[in-house]
Write a protein that holds these residues in place. Structure first.
Motif, PDB file in Angstrom:
ATOM      1  N   ALA A 182       0.842  -1.199   0.000  1.00 52.06           N
ATOM      2  CA  ALA A 182       0.000   0.000   0.000  1.00 52.06           C
ATOM      3  C   ALA A 182       0.878   1.250   0.000  1.00 52.06           C
ATOM      4  CB  ALA A 182      -0.954   0.000   1.185  1.00 52.06           C
ATOM      5  N   ALA A 187      -4.417   6.566   1.814  1.00 55.71           N
ATOM      6  CA  ALA A 187      -5.512   6.281   0.872  1.00 55.71           C
ATOM      7  C   ALA A 187      -5.374   4.884   0.292  1.00 55.71           C
ATOM      8  CB  ALA A 187      -5.531   7.323  -0.237  1.00 55.71           C
ATOM      9  N   GLU A 188      -4.141   4.494  -0.039  1.00 55.74           N
ATOM     10  CA  GLU A 188      -3.931   3.143  -0.567  1.00 55.74           C
ATOM     11  C   GLU A 188      -4.166   2.097   0.511  1.00 55.74           C
ATOM     12  OE1 GLU A 188      -0.639   2.278  -3.169  1.00 55.74           O
ATOM     13  OE2 GLU A 188      -0.309   4.416  -3.518  1.00 55.74           O
ATOM     14  N   LEU A 190      -6.368   2.239   2.817  1.00 57.17           N
ATOM     15  CA  LEU A 190      -7.827   2.088   2.878  1.00 57.17           C
ATOM     16  C   LEU A 190      -8.332   1.169   1.769  1.00 57.17           C
ATOM     17  CD1 LEU A 190     -10.750   2.871   3.648  1.00 57.17           C
ATOM     18  CD2 LEU A 190     -10.440   4.964   2.322  1.00 57.17           C
ATOM     19  N   VAL A 191      -7.916   1.432   0.532  1.00 60.54           N
ATOM     20  CA  VAL A 191      -8.400   0.654  -0.612  1.00 60.54           C
ATOM     21  C   VAL A 191      -7.921  -0.796  -0.534  1.00 60.54           C
ATOM     22  CG1 VAL A 191      -8.295   0.399  -3.120  1.00 60.54           C
ATOM     23  CG2 VAL A 191      -8.584   2.671  -2.100  1.00 60.54           C
ATOM     24  N   VAL A 192      -6.641  -0.982  -0.225  1.00 59.48           N
ATOM     25  CA  VAL A 192      -6.082  -2.336  -0.144  1.00 59.48           C
ATOM     26  C   VAL A 192      -6.782  -3.134   0.955  1.00 59.48           C
ATOM     27  CG1 VAL A 192      -4.026  -3.676   0.458  1.00 59.48           C
ATOM     28  CG2 VAL A 192      -3.839  -1.746  -1.133  1.00 59.48           C
ATOM     29  N   GLU A 194      -9.807  -2.657   2.151  1.00 59.45           N
ATOM     30  CA  GLU A 194     -11.171  -2.969   1.717  1.00 59.45           C
ATOM     31  C   GLU A 194     -11.183  -4.210   0.835  1.00 59.45           C
ATOM     32  OE1 GLU A 194     -13.373   1.424   1.547  1.00 59.45           O
ATOM     33  OE2 GLU A 194     -12.309   0.658  -0.217  1.00 59.45           O
ATOM     34  N   ASN A 195     -10.241  -4.275  -0.085  1.00 58.14           N
ATOM     35  CA  ASN A 195     -10.163  -5.431  -0.992  1.00 58.14           C
ATOM     36  C   ASN A 195      -9.801  -6.712  -0.250  1.00 58.14           C
ATOM     37  OD1 ASN A 195     -10.795  -3.792  -3.181  1.00 58.14           O
ATOM     38  ND2 ASN A 195      -8.657  -3.389  -3.689  1.00 58.14           N
ATOM     39  N   GLY A 216      -5.372   4.117   7.293  1.00 52.91           N
ATOM     40  CA  GLY A 216      -6.255   3.780   6.183  1.00 52.91           C
ATOM     41  C   GLY A 216      -6.988   2.477   6.434  1.00 52.91           C
ATOM     42  N   ALA A 220     -11.152   1.414   6.756  1.00 54.31           N
ATOM     43  CA  ALA A 220     -11.798   0.301   6.052  1.00 54.31           C
ATOM     44  C   ALA A 220     -12.488  -0.632   7.042  1.00 54.31           C
ATOM     45  CB  ALA A 220     -10.766  -0.471   5.234  1.00 54.31           C
TER      46      ALA A 220
END
Length: 288
Positions: A182, A187-188, A190-192, A194-195, A216, A220
């Motif tokens: 990440a 921000a990354e 959070l996205v990572v 979530e996935n 992050g 999530a």
């Protein structure tokens, strides 16, 4: 003993008198409070020692960092302090400074090439191991863990990961179910996270190799309604992370001292330029 004392007194006198030097400081990013603190520590020490300090923000871009350092070399600074965006990519810049007879000090992250006068950093391997021990204790030595990895190619990511992996491998009933990059970015993170929660909904703990990714991940986990059941550990102890620990969201963070690291880099740079040596005292021991 008398000779050593005289040498130290002479060094102190030289440092107090000072000479006019210009240092370059190339920081990986000023979009991260850890590196802002590192920069602030360097700036404060430079002002204290009456030294000119040129600061450049690489914005996590290795190409920009190479250009920034080339500019410092063209400006004929006396010494360059580098906090690399990438330990491999920075090697060519270190070699270019070597060719120009400009000394280089690295901070927090090292260089995988070129000649470096000295490297100033926390023990990232020990920090990673400390995180592993904390998580194992919180999980009663059993559970599933996700590891959020920093920028590939940086010594900090490599060493923190190595320390954590070595530490957590001691516990046969703890399984690292996912490791994903990440890039030390909130921000990354959070996205990572979530996935990763899609394929690992029953995760018990998260180790993030810096606080930004940990923060992050916390967002999530909050959105998924899982934060209360997951132990999150970060690294750096930036103000937002310390506040998160106080609010009982992040379980823990491994503390570093970025201000001290930045200040020490400037201090040792000036010491070297004044004396052509670097002095590191070793603690004394009383035998009785």
């Amino acid at each position: 003993m008398k000779k050593t004392l005289l040498t130290l007194l002479a060094l102190t006198l030289i440092m107090s008198i000072g000479f006019s030097f210009t240092l370059g400081l190339s920081v990986s990013t000023l979009n991260n409070p850890f590196f802002v603190a590192l920069k602030d520590g360097a700036v404060e020490k430079a002002e204290e020692l009456n030294i000119d300090l040129i600061v450049a923000d690489a914005r996590d871009n290795p190409a920009k960092q190479l250009n920034d350092i080339e500019d410092m070399i063209q400006r004929k600074v006396d010494l360059i302090i580098i906090n690399p965006t990438d330990s491999d990519a920075i090697a060519s810049s270190v070699e270019e400074a070597n060719d120009a007879n400009i000394p280089v000090i690295t901070v927090d992250r090292g260089s995988n090439g070129g000649k470096v006068l000295l490297h100033i950093a926390s023990d990232n391997i020990a920090g990673g191991a400390m995180a592993a021990e904390f998580i194992a204790e919180k999980l009663n030595q059993k559970g599933k863990v996700i590891e959020l990895v920093g920028i590939p190619g940086t010594s900090a990511a490599r060493d923190r990961g190595a320390g954590f992996d070595q530490g957590i491998s001691k516990y046969k009933d703890i399984k690292v179910v996912a490791r994903q990059t990440a890039n030390f970015n909130r921000a990354e993170g959070l996205v990572v996270m979530e996935n990763l929660l899609q394929s690992n909904p029953d995760v018990n703990a998260v180790f993030a190799q810096n606080d930004e990714m940990a923060l992050g991940a916390i967002e999530a986990l909050k959105s998924a309604g899982k934060l209360k059941n997951v132990v999150v550990v970060g690294f750096d102890a930036v103000p937002d992370a310390v506040k998160s620990v106080q609010n009982k969201e992040m379980a823990a963070t491994i503390a570093q001292q970025p201000e001290k690291m930045g200040g020490l880099a400037v201090t040792k740079a000036v010491e070297y330029l004044n004396t052509m040596t670097v002095y590191f005292p070793v603690d004394l021991k009383l035998v009785k």
